[in-house]
Design a protein around this motif. Structure first.
Motif, PDB file in Angstrom:
ATOM      1  N   GLN A  75     -12.165 -11.738   3.217  1.00 32.38           N
ATOM      2  CA  GLN A  75     -11.824 -11.239   4.545  1.00 32.38           C
ATOM      3  C   GLN A  75     -10.600 -11.918   5.149  1.00 32.38           C
ATOM      4  OE1 GLN A  75     -15.857 -11.699   6.371  1.00 32.38           O
ATOM      5  NE2 GLN A  75     -15.625  -9.554   6.892  1.00 32.38           N
ATOM      6  N   GLY A  76     -10.309 -13.118   4.714  1.00 28.71           N
ATOM      7  CA  GLY A  76      -9.213 -13.859   5.339  1.00 28.71           C
ATOM      8  C   GLY A  76      -7.832 -13.367   4.970  1.00 28.71           C
ATOM      9  N   GLN A  77      -7.707 -12.565   3.929  1.00 24.49           N
ATOM     10  CA  GLN A  77      -6.397 -12.116   3.470  1.00 24.49           C
ATOM     11  C   GLN A  77      -5.796 -11.097   4.443  1.00 24.49           C
ATOM     12  OE1 GLN A  77      -4.825 -13.382   0.980  1.00 24.49           O
ATOM     13  NE2 GLN A  77      -6.457 -14.520  -0.052  1.00 24.49           N
ATOM     14  N   ASP A  78      -4.479 -11.214   4.672  1.00 20.11           N
ATOM     15  CA  ASP A  78      -3.796 -10.284   5.593  1.00 20.11           C
ATOM     16  C   ASP A  78      -3.865  -8.852   5.072  1.00 20.11           C
ATOM     17  OD1 ASP A  78      -3.158 -12.350   7.290  1.00 20.11           O
ATOM     18  OD2 ASP A  78      -1.176 -12.699   6.410  1.00 20.11           O
ATOM     19  N   TYR A  79      -3.653  -8.680   3.759  1.00 22.79           N
ATOM     20  CA  TYR A  79      -3.657  -7.318   3.225  1.00 22.79           C
ATOM     21  C   TYR A  79      -5.040  -6.682   3.313  1.00 22.79           C
ATOM     22  CZ  TYR A  79      -5.404  -9.429  -1.150  1.00 22.79           C
ATOM     23  OH  TYR A  79      -6.130 -10.107  -2.091  1.00 22.79           O
ATOM     24  N   THR A  80      -6.100  -7.525   3.303  1.00 22.69           N
ATOM     25  CA  THR A  80      -7.449  -6.984   3.463  1.00 22.69           C
ATOM     26  C   THR A  80      -7.629  -6.415   4.868  1.00 22.69           C
ATOM     27  OG1 THR A  80      -8.333  -8.580   1.868  1.00 22.69           O
ATOM     28  CG2 THR A  80      -9.909  -7.533   3.341  1.00 22.69           C
ATOM     29  N   LYS A  81      -7.139  -7.147   5.875  1.00 27.84           N
ATOM     30  CA  LYS A  81      -7.244  -6.666   7.255  1.00 27.84           C
ATOM     31  C   LYS A  81      -6.473  -5.361   7.429  1.00 27.84           C
ATOM     32  CE  LYS A  81      -7.620 -11.393   9.058  1.00 27.84           C
ATOM     33  NZ  LYS A  81      -6.948 -12.454   9.853  1.00 27.84           N
ATOM     34  N   MET A  82      -5.314  -5.283   6.791  1.00 27.86           N
ATOM     35  CA  MET A  82      -4.485  -4.076   6.918  1.00 27.86           C
ATOM     36  C   MET A  82      -5.114  -2.880   6.203  1.00 27.86           C
ATOM     37  SD  MET A  82      -0.797  -5.919   6.263  1.00 27.86           S
ATOM     38  CE  MET A  82       0.141  -4.396   6.318  1.00 27.86           C
ATOM     39  N   ALA A  83      -5.992  -3.145   5.230  1.00 29.15           N
ATOM     40  CA  ALA A  83      -6.582  -2.056   4.444  1.00 29.15           C
ATOM     41  C   ALA A  83      -7.920  -1.586   4.980  1.00 29.15           C
ATOM     42  CB  ALA A  83      -6.745  -2.514   2.996  1.00 29.15           C
ATOM     43  N   ILE A  84      -8.421  -2.200   6.055  1.00 28.20           N
ATOM     44  CA  ILE A  84      -9.774  -1.890   6.531  1.00 28.20           C
ATOM     45  C   ILE A  84      -9.961  -0.402   6.805  1.00 28.20           C
ATOM     46  CG2 ILE A  84     -11.340  -2.170   8.503  1.00 28.20           C
ATOM     47  CD1 ILE A  84     -10.591  -5.101   8.589  1.00 28.20           C
ATOM     48  N   SER A  85      -9.018   0.203   7.550  1.00 28.44           N
ATOM     49  CA  SER A  85      -9.184   1.620   7.899  1.00 28.44           C
ATOM     50  C   SER A  85      -9.112   2.510   6.656  1.00 28.44           C
ATOM     51  CB  SER A  85      -8.122   2.043   8.916  1.00 28.44           C
ATOM     52  OG  SER A  85      -6.824   1.868   8.370  1.00 28.44           O
ATOM     53  N   SER A  86      -8.242   2.148   5.700  1.00 27.46           N
ATOM     54  CA  SER A  86      -8.121   2.949   4.469  1.00 27.46           C
ATOM     55  C   SER A  86      -9.392   2.854   3.627  1.00 27.46           C
ATOM     56  CB  SER A  86      -6.918   2.474   3.647  1.00 27.46           C
ATOM     57  OG  SER A  86      -5.718   2.662   4.359  1.00 27.46           O
ATOM     58  N   ILE A  87      -9.948   1.640   3.520  1.00 29.18           N
ATOM     59  CA  ILE A  87     -11.180   1.452   2.753  1.00 29.18           C
ATOM     60  C   ILE A  87     -12.331   2.176   3.428  1.00 29.18           C
ATOM     61  CG2 ILE A  87     -12.874  -0.264   1.991  1.00 29.18           C
ATOM     62  CD1 ILE A  87     -10.533  -2.222   1.673  1.00 29.18           C
ATOM     63  N   ASP A  88     -12.368   2.094   4.750  1.00 28.56           N
ATOM     64  CA  ASP A  88     -13.415   2.777   5.506  1.00 28.56           C
ATOM     65  C   ASP A  88     -13.359   4.278   5.242  1.00 28.56           C
ATOM     66  OD1 ASP A  88     -15.558   2.287   7.442  1.00 28.56           O
ATOM     67  OD2 ASP A  88     -14.376   3.570   8.758  1.00 28.56           O
ATOM     68  N   TRP A 115     -18.435  -4.879  -0.029  1.00 24.57           N
ATOM     69  CA  TRP A 115     -17.584  -4.705   1.148  1.00 24.57           C
ATOM     70  C   TRP A 115     -18.434  -4.328   2.362  1.00 24.57           C
ATOM     71  CZ3 TRP A 115     -12.731  -4.906   3.232  1.00 24.57           C
ATOM     72  CH2 TRP A 115     -12.480  -4.097   4.344  1.00 24.57           C
ATOM     73  N   LEU A 116     -19.398  -3.445   2.153  1.00 23.10           N
ATOM     74  CA  LEU A 116     -20.249  -3.021   3.256  1.00 23.10           C
ATOM     75  C   LEU A 116     -21.033  -4.192   3.835  1.00 23.10           C
ATOM     76  CD1 LEU A 116     -21.664   0.328   1.815  1.00 23.10           C
ATOM     77  CD2 LEU A 116     -19.738   0.029   3.374  1.00 23.10           C
ATOM     78  N   SER A 117     -21.418  -5.132   2.975  1.00 20.84           N
ATOM     79  CA  SER A 117     -22.231  -6.259   3.443  1.00 20.84           C
ATOM     80  C   SER A 117     -21.440  -7.246   4.281  1.00 20.84           C
ATOM     81  CB  SER A 117     -22.838  -6.995   2.240  1.00 20.84           C
ATOM     82  OG  SER A 117     -21.814  -7.618   1.474  1.00 20.84           O
ATOM     83  N   LEU A 118     -20.108  -7.155   4.264  1.00 20.98           N
ATOM     84  CA  LEU A 118     -19.278  -8.102   5.017  1.00 20.98           C
ATOM     85  C   LEU A 118     -19.241  -7.794   6.498  1.00 20.98           C
ATOM     86  CD1 LEU A 118     -16.238  -8.394   2.545  1.00 20.98           C
ATOM     87  CD2 LEU A 118     -18.135  -9.995   2.830  1.00 20.98           C
TER      88      LEU A 118
END
Length: 625
Positions: free
Chosen positions: A91-104, A153-156
């Motif tokens: 979760q701490g990675q910047d690219y992970t935060k930027m990808a949240i809406s796409s993954i969702d 991912w869902l569990s996070l």
């Protein structure tokens, strides 16, 4: 091994994409996602092309080939997105935060596609091209597999709980149909359900009527593959015996009732087997039941003690019945192997929960059967039996102390004499025997030597250095050590390595080489065997290990090694002349530091080999310089 050329190509291609994604995760993910959405949109529109009366797709024949390519692309891209999921779990990675809406959005789309296929079941339609049936099966199984990878991912984030009911409904819909579904889809659904039970707490699941109904009927559902059934049962056990948190007395009772009912239904056929039953039915029932239970037990090995206790209570009747059947069917390899593997898992995971009395009863049964079987020289199942005894020997506590004489007698007097005659045919069984004997010495050293504490020394006093030897079982210890010594004479390198590493480990922990019994009875023999092994070059891959072992044995008494052992060893080589004998003894310097000693030993071995080659190849009457 069973992968097609296409599958190997696809796997390699996906790994290349994954390597690129390590350097540009967001860009790679978005690029794959765009292509996936294009193919997925076409897939979702197919629901409008279904004729629900004739159960066909309203497609022209020319469109079938194009659809085949699209479905193949969708399956491949789904696999790729599943592989990329591991990059977005931190979760701490910047690219992970930027990808949240796409993954969702991706998870939403996957759930939508899986739901459509769950309802319509494209793979059951009457299609013009049989390839499309395989394509629809592959797409659905890959979507379910991808959803499994994204479960972490869902569990996070608790906000993602809104997806869980949909995922549960999708997986259970496939699993409830059992063998009516394609095996690949069923297997993927089973793994998805197992992942859900792993990331979601049982109390949340057990209140869902669909989950309760499925857990109650799961043992009776038939699947094409045994592995699928194993995964389903494991997922149900995750719910039944996982962490439930604080429970009221009523809820605890209800849970125990569910657990007992589940295992009662799962093992009913097995528990109804009798000692005089039909052998074909026996093989079928045992082969269908015990591997599933073994898989469940092994899966639960890291569970807390309270969960293991509930698992044991659910399996207790089955464990008792397996012990009841084993003596009768010990000579039927298919049946006895399943029972032995089952007990390997039971004693490896649930021995503490079984308690002392139940463990003793099991070992009594196995020892009785083992002794009677070895009298008939029957080796079937022996390797697993030795592994079971090893687990018992290594278990903490003194519950197995009364069995040590029986186990030693079985190993040294019954098993080893038979095995040593078949060493080349049964190397794995000999290795299992050596490991058991190593565990006997390593974990039950006080059976052979009285501890320093019992002799009145302080608890901090070392068992390995302080005080004289206080040997209790000299005959048994000598017999065990001779098994290790004779194993060093075997041509099989794995047997040799197991024996040598066991001796070295025992010396490191208990100073075995310094014990009076070892020095007086075995030291010179072991040294001679190891040096001869170097001369024969029979185990060159283990040269460094052999050199170190020789140094450790010589270090017990360097003066005796140089003044007594070395001359005696050279005298045993009748192919050496007196001058060569003198030269070899004088050139082996009396250095005692490890690097120099080993260097001198290597030079000594090379010189002896050279002399042997020269002396044994010269014609009779030649002059030896």
């Amino acid at each position: 091994e069973n992968e097609t050329e296409w599958q190997l190509f696809l796997k390699t291609s996906i790994e290349i994409v994954a390597m690129v994604a390590e350097y540009a995760p967001l860009q790679t993910f978005n690029q794959v996602l765009i292509l996936w959405k294009t193919a997925n949109d076409v897939y979702c529109t197919l629901q409008n092309a279904v004729d629900h009366v004739s159960l066909t797709l309203k497609l022209e024949y020319s469109e079938c080939q194009r659809l085949h390519c699209i479905l193949r692309d969708l399956s491949s891209l789904t696999q790729t997105l599943a592989r990329l999921s591991t990059l977005f779990m931190e979760q701490g990675q910047d690219y992970t935060k930027m990808a949240i809406s796409s993954i969702d959005n991706l998870i939403c789309k996957m759930i939508e596609s899986a739901s459509i296929a769950k309802s319509i079941k494209f793979y059951h339609l009457k299609l013009n091209d049989s390839k499309l049936t395989d394509d629809f099966t592959e797409v659905q199984s890959q979507i379910l597999a991808a959803l499994k990878t994204w479960c972490s991912w869902l569990s996070l984030n608790e906000k993602n709980n809104r997806y869980l009911k949909d995922l549960i409904e999708i997986s259970l819909r496939h699993l409830q149909s059992g063998h009516q579904e394609p095996p690949k889809v069923c297997h993927a659904a089973a793994h998805l359900f197992l992942s859900i039970t792993g990331v979601v707490s049982p109390p949340f699941l057990i209140v869902l009527p669909s989950v309760v109904e499925f857990v109650q009927t799961a043992p009776k559902i038939k699947y094409y593959g045994k592995e699928t059934h194993q995964v389903v049962v494991t997922a149900c056990c995750n719910i039944l015996i996982g962490k439930w948190g604080e429970l009221s007395q009523l809820d605890s009772q209800k849970r125990n009732v569910w657990i007992n009912a589940f295992f009662e239904m799962l093992t009913r056929d097995f528990r109804n087997l009798m000692q005089n039953g039909d052998i074909c039915r026996m093989k079928d029932v045992v082969g269908n039941t015990l591997p599933i239970l073994s898989s469940v037990i092994n899966y639960c090995k890291d569970y807390p003690s309270s969960s293991k206790k509930m698992l044991y209570m659910g399996l207790r009747n089955c464990i008792d019945h397996a012990l009841f059947l084993f003596p009768t069917y010990s000579r039927h390899e298919e049946i006895s192997d399943h029972i032995l593997v089952f007990f390997l898992n039971v004693l490896g995971v649930l021995q503490q929960q079984m308690g002392v009395d139940a463990t003793k009863h099991a070992i009594e049964v196995f020892l009785q059967v083992a002794v009677s079987e070895q009298q008939t020289k029957n080796l079937s199942g022996l390797e697993k039996l030795l592994q079971i005894l090893q687990l018992v020997v290594e278990a903490p506590g003194s519950c197995c102390k009364s069995f040590l004489p029986g186990i030693l007698q079985l190993c040294v007097q019954n098993v080893y004499p038979i095995l040593i005659c078949q060493a080349s045919e049964q190397p794995d069984v000999i290795i299992a025997l050596l490991r058991l004997l190593h565990s006997m010495l390593n974990y039950r050293w006080n059976y052979f030597y009285i501890s320093q504490v019992r002799l009145g020394h302080s608890p901090g006093c070392s068992d390995t250095v302080q005080g004289p030897d206080n040997l209790q079982q000299p005959g048994q210890l000598l017999a065990v050590l001779r098994v290790f010594g004779e194993s060093l004479l075997q041509p099989d390198i794995n047997i040799f390595k197991t024996s040598l590493s066991s001796l070295e480990d025992l010396n490191n922990k208990w100073k075995l080489y310094f014990k009076v019994l070892f020095q007086d009875q075995l030291l010179s023999q072991f040294l001679a065997v190891l040096i001869q092994t170097l001369l024969d070059k029979s185990h060159n891959l283990l040269t460094e290990d052999i050199l170190l072992a020789i140094y450790n044995m010589a270090a017990v008494n360097f003066p005796a090694f140089f003044s007594t052992f070395l001359p005696n060893f050279l005298r045993s080589m009748d192919y050496l002349t007196h001058e060569q004998y003198q030269s070899l003894q004088q050139n082996f310097k009396n250095d005692t530091d490890m690097p120099t000693f080993i260097q001198n030993l290597q030079r000594f071995v090379n010189d002896v080999s050279c002399y042997r080659t020269c002396n044994t190849t010269l014609p009779a009457g030649s002059v030896i310089l």
